[in-house]
Design an enzyme around this catalytic site. Structure first.
Site, short mmCIF file in Angstrom:
data_model
loop_
_atom_site.label_atom_id
_atom_site.label_comp_id
_atom_site.label_asym_id
_atom_site.label_seq_id
_atom_site.Cartn_x
_atom_site.Cartn_y
_atom_site.Cartn_z
N GLU A 123 27.27 43.57 45.78
CA GLU A 123 26.83 44.65 44.80
C GLU A 123 25.27 44.86 44.94
O GLU A 123 24.59 45.92 45.07
CB GLU A 123 27.06 44.30 43.41
CG GLU A 123 28.77 44.37 43.01
CD GLU A 123 28.98 44.08 41.63
OE1 GLU A 123 29.76 44.88 41.19
OE2 GLU A 123 28.42 43.10 41.13
N GLU A 143 35.97 39.03 42.25
CA GLU A 143 36.03 39.06 40.59
C GLU A 143 37.36 38.94 40.13
O GLU A 143 37.43 38.02 39.11
CB GLU A 143 35.15 39.96 40.17
CG GLU A 143 33.54 40.07 40.30
CD GLU A 143 33.10 40.49 41.61
OE1 GLU A 143 31.98 40.55 41.54
OE2 GLU A 143 33.87 41.01 42.37
#
Length: 269
Positions: A123, A143
């Site tokens: 990210e 995640e």
């Protein structure tokens, strides 16, 4: 050649190593190799300081962001801090869950991936404008394996940049994307051998700095607006940026240089 850096010389950073590669290009290294360059609150704060200083600088036009070591660009959030008070201590000054998320920024950042970029590390890279990667790098958002969500911009960034089927496989199945496939999909701009990674990023940065700084910054902001803002207001923003460019010294310099058949000398004003 390395240059003395008035932008960074006032104080040393704890989690970052900073230097200027040229008058217009800075190199920032995530410098927590013992923690796989995971970002903690200190690093988030220091990256925020770098963004603010670069935005105010008349000289620096491009930042190359890389990681210390050879295996990991950034492992994401430091888990020692991520589970304290829901990780609120890791939010940046603008409420972003990733160090560069929501940061007001017009200057160009190039992520030079020296190693794998997983979770928050990916990210962080996606919040840069251009990506250069070592050939054996992998990218992943794992995640969901840990009952978490990629809330640092992974969903919105990838859904904008990649085909839906690829995004869903990466997030729902937790599949990694190797660098060569990421290049073919347009997520990465250039691949490089390990020893040539920074030189490759520098070459790309130099291409950027040959262009008029204000025009580059305006276009960068407009592209981000089109990708993540309201498309209905894009034309309004284009006209506003264009009006400001036409009033700049660089616009007049461009016209003069064309008449004199020479390369323009940009000042960024």
């Amino acid at each position: 050649m390395r240059h003395a850096s008035p932008l960074f010389q006032r104080e040393s950073f704890i989690t970052l190593a900073c230097q200027q590669l040229s008058e217009q290009i800075a190199l920032v290294t995530l410098n927590r190799p013992e923690a796989h360059n995971a970002y903690n609150a200190q690093m988030v704060d220091e990256l925020g300081q770098i963004v603010a200083r670069v935005e105010k600088s008349q000289e620096i036009q491009v930042v190359i962001l890389t990681g210390a070591g050879e295996k990991i660009f950034c492992a994401g959030a430091d888990l020692k801090e991520a589970f304290i008070d829901d990780g609120k201590g890791l939010l940046n000054a603008h409420g972003g869950y990733s160090p560069l998320q929501f940061m007001p920024r017009r200057k160009v950042w190039i992520a030079a991936l020296n190693g794998h970029a997983f979770g928050g590390g990916l990210e962080l890279a996606l919040h840069c404008d251009l990506l250069v990667a070592e050939q054996h790098v992998s990218l992943a958002l794992p995640e969901t394996r840990h009952s978490l969500l990629p809330i640092g911009g992974g969903i919105s960034q990838l859904a904008t940049l990649l085909p839906a089927a690829v995004v869903k496989e990466m997030i729902l199945a937790g599949s990694a994307l190797d660098a060569s496939r990421a290049l073919s999909l347009g997520l990465i701009n250039r691949l490089a051998e390990r020893e040539k990674l920074i030189d490759t990023a520098l070459e790309l940065a130099l291409q950027v700095t040959r262009n008029a700084p204000l025009a580059v910054q305006a276009c960068n902001a407009l592209i981000e607006h089109r990708l993540h803002g309201d498309p209905a207001t894009l034309e309004e923003h284009i006209q506003r940026e264009l009006a400001q460019i036409r009033q700049s010294q660089d616009f007049a310099e461009s016209t003069q240089a064309f008449k004199e058949k020479r390369e323009p000398r940009w000042k960024g004003v």
